[in-house]
Enzyme design. Structure first.
Site, mmCIF file in Angstrom:
data_model
loop_
_atom_site.group_PDB
_atom_site.id
_atom_site.type_symbol
_atom_site.label_atom_id
_atom_site.label_comp_id
_atom_site.label_asym_id
_atom_site.label_seq_id
_atom_site.Cartn_x
_atom_site.Cartn_y
_atom_site.Cartn_z
ATOM 1 N N ASP A 181 0.860 -1.183 0.000
ATOM 2 C CA ASP A 181 0.000 0.000 0.000
ATOM 3 C C ASP A 181 0.894 1.230 0.000
ATOM 4 O O ASP A 181 1.773 1.346 0.860
ATOM 5 C CB ASP A 181 -0.910 -0.005 1.234
ATOM 6 C CG ASP A 181 -2.025 1.032 1.165
ATOM 7 O OD1 ASP A 181 -2.029 1.836 0.216
ATOM 8 O OD2 ASP A 181 -2.882 1.044 2.061
ATOM 9 N N ASP A 209 -1.961 5.956 3.241
ATOM 10 C CA ASP A 209 -2.417 5.777 4.614
ATOM 11 C C ASP A 209 -3.485 4.695 4.702
ATOM 12 O O ASP A 209 -4.145 4.348 3.722
ATOM 13 C CB ASP A 209 -3.025 7.081 5.143
ATOM 14 C CG ASP A 209 -1.992 8.161 5.368
ATOM 15 O OD1 ASP A 209 -0.787 7.878 5.214
ATOM 16 O OD2 ASP A 209 -2.397 9.298 5.689
ATOM 17 N N GLY A 255 -8.452 1.078 10.371
ATOM 18 C CA GLY A 255 -7.350 0.195 10.759
ATOM 19 C C GLY A 255 -6.581 -0.401 9.605
ATOM 20 O O GLY A 255 -5.556 -1.057 9.808
ATOM 21 N N ASP A 297 -11.947 9.799 -3.903
ATOM 22 C CA ASP A 297 -12.104 9.836 -2.452
ATOM 23 C C ASP A 297 -10.815 9.407 -1.754
ATOM 24 O O ASP A 297 -10.064 8.568 -2.251
ATOM 25 C CB ASP A 297 -13.245 8.892 -2.054
ATOM 26 C CG ASP A 297 -13.503 8.861 -0.561
ATOM 27 O OD1 ASP A 297 -14.003 9.871 -0.041
ATOM 28 O OD2 ASP A 297 -13.189 7.834 0.074
ATOM 29 N N GLU A 347 -9.604 14.390 -3.170
ATOM 30 C CA GLU A 347 -9.886 14.813 -1.795
ATOM 31 C C GLU A 347 -8.675 14.474 -0.922
ATOM 32 O O GLU A 347 -8.543 13.358 -0.432
ATOM 33 C CB GLU A 347 -11.133 14.103 -1.262
ATOM 34 C CG GLU A 347 -11.471 14.498 0.167
ATOM 35 C CD GLU A 347 -12.054 13.357 1.002
ATOM 36 O OE1 GLU A 347 -12.765 13.656 1.979
ATOM 37 O OE2 GLU A 347 -11.776 12.183 0.694
#
Length: 551
Positions: free
Chosen positions: A172, A175, A179, A214, A240
């Site tokens: 990834d 962030d 979780g 998003d 965003e």
């Protein structure tokens, strides 16, 4: 719903205002801002799925012509993917809004697949671009009977790799969402391709003219650029990035950077405009005078043009219905009119929140401001200057047609204190706390009466049968009609009598004008579908004059 009927009546009695050419193309820096002339409506609020369950697409379809008549060139649609999630917490409950989707099926809580297509068709037919909200960062991986099944342990998920903290890991590049258990590895070729193909599907099958990405803090901005390049390169996009400097780790340069620097860096890498959280932060935590520190007020036009300005949205603001929506960072009521006056008269691409427009009584005021912006020719990269020595915020904005002087919560006595030339008052609201003047002796659209001024002329094109993604335009031998260039033609936005298209365009008073109707693609101005045949239409510009053509 009573507010929809009221909005339709108001739109019918308001005078039409000059349409501007729907500019296509990227910014000089290659950012996909679609010409920089958009005014966007956020087409939902947080509680829509509870206030109008399974019926929202029908409502949007019914209101398409009103949305166009109100001056919006694009609509930010809710997430189209199926979300049947639910949650409860301390007596509160929610779910189903689209942000915890489980597959790409379009039969969800906003309505059916067929209703979505009908809404998109009606909006596109009215000249309103459809911008879909998309959520690539995470999905509801635990929902049963979903159409997308991605097994663990194959690198599809963030937690398939060691996850030491809330920053990128080997699975990834952003962030965590909450979780991180539901975070997708958007860098995995299969996941990347899954979203690439779905964006292309939304464009080809559901009329997408662009996308709102998003939670972009969860994946690399370069991935957004790649998705757009591969599926919708000529479309509009916006990200965003709601993440302040203090949220970055101490070793990250953004920890000591400004909000402006952080969001501009994202835009540079994604090649998309970005929501102006620098301005939103000042609206929340500063004085009105501090609003000049938003990205849209930057001295550099390359910074201003990527700012997508807003007052509130489904996350930050209140919503009708259950618990008042989310209201995580809502602007105080006493500043809402000032905030809309600022974003609708200043650079950047403004977004109007649905509930402010159609639920809570700000609609007439916002329509007036949209008219002022359109008539003045204010765009995403327009020049803006701020003036000290007065209370509140005082700014001069240079549109392509007029100059605006804006005074918010200010003791400025008259525009002549900060700008030369003649000005007339365009807006005076909130007991003088919102004042806008424009250059010239009238509205630039029919009330000047002076030689060489601009007057509103009513245009009509009959038999304009179009396909999704195309619109009818007027093009002619004056600059206001694009000097015969299809790329600079003026889109006619009133389709209430489809296939007749109508619009009011500001032309030089007394000018003999020749023009024609044409049909072209909204996103790609080179795709001209049809010119009106025969000789040119002719009109001598005069206030209230009418002229027509036909395919």
């Amino acid at each position: 719903m009573s507010h929809i009927l009221r909005a339709a009546v108001l739109a019918a009695v308001l005078l039409p205002f000059p349409a501007l050419a729907d500019q296509a193309g990227k910014s000089p820096a290659g950012v996909r801002y679609h010409g920089g002339d958009e005014i966007i409506l956020q087409g939902f609020h947080w509680n829509v799925v509870r206030e109008a369950p399974n019926d929202w697409y029908n409502i949007l379809r019914q209101q398409a012509s009103t949305i166009a008549a109100d001056g919006f060139s694009a609509i930010w649609m809710p997430v189209p993917w199926r979300d049947f999630s639910s949650w409860t917490d301390g007596g509160k409950s929610g779910g189903g809004e689209g942000y915890f989707w489980h597959d790409f099926n379009k039969n969800g809580r906003y309505g059916s697949d067929a209703q979505l297509r009908q809404a998109a068709g009606a909006l596109g037919g009215a000249g309103v671009k459809v911008l879909y909200d998309v959520v690539p960062n995470h999905m509801n991986r635990g929902y049963p009977d979903k159409e997308i099944n991605l097994p663990a342990g194959q690198g599809f998920w963030r937690n398939d790799c060691a996850d030491p903290g809330n920053y990128p890991n080997d699975c990834d590049d952003g962030d965590r969402f909450i979780g991180g258990e539901s975070d997708l590895n958007t860098g995995h070729p299969q996941i990347y391709g899954m979203f690439r193909d779905e964006l292309a599907n939304l464009r080809s099958g559901y009329g997408a003219g662009g996308f709102r990405f998003d939670f972009v803090r969860g994946y690399a901005p370069e991935r957004v650029d790649s998705w757009m390049s591969d599926s919708a390169d000529s479309s509009f996009c916006v990200g965003e990035l709601w993440k302040g400097p203090s949220e970055y780790p101490s070793w990250d340069w953004r920890n000591t950077a400004s909000w402006q620097q952080i969001i501009k860096d994202w835009s540079d890498r994604a090649k998309c405009p970005v929501f102006d959280f620098a301005l939103k932060e000042r609206m929340q935590n500063g004085s009105v005078a501090d609003w000049k520190h938003g990205l849209n007020g930057n001295p550099d036009p390359r910074w201003r043009e990527v700012a997508v300005t807003f007052v509130d949205n489904h996350d930050t603001g209140y919503s009708p219905g259950q618990n008042g929506g989310q209201h995580h960072w809502a602007l105080q009521d006493g500043l809402i009119r000032q905030a809309y006056a600022y974003i609708l008269t200043s650079p950047g691409t403004p977004v109007v929140y649905w509930s402010h427009m159609y639920d809570w009584g700000y609609g007439d005021f916002i329509r007036q401001l949209i008219q002022v912006r359109r008539t003045a020719g204010v765009r995403a990269d327009s020049a803006i200057s701020f003036h000290s020595g007065y209370s509140g915020l005082v700014a001069t904005v240079s549109g392509s047609q007029q100059t605006l002087v804006v005074a918010l919560n200010s003791d400025l006595a008259n525009p002549g204190q900060v700008a030369s030339g003649s000005f007339s008052e365009a807006v005076n609201a909130s007991n003088g706390q919102v004042r806008v003047w424009r250059s010239g002796s009238g509205d630039g659209g029919g009330n000047d009466g002076g030689e060489g001024g601009l007057v509103n002329v009513n245009f009509r094109c009959d038999n304009g049968v179009t396909q999704m993604g195309d619109s009818v335009y007027a093009v002619g031998n004056v600059s206001q009609l694009g000097n015969w260039s299809p790329a600079s033609a003026v889109r006619l936005t009133d389709t209430s009598s489809y296939p007749t298209w109508k619009g009011s365009i500001a032309l030089p008073d007394g000018q003999n004008v020749e023009w024609k109707c044409l049909i072209r693609n909204e996103a790609d101005a080179t795709l001209v579908r049809q010119w009106q045949s025969g000789g040119n239409n002719q009109v001598q510009a005069a206030a209230g004059a009418s002229t027509s053509g036909s395919f």
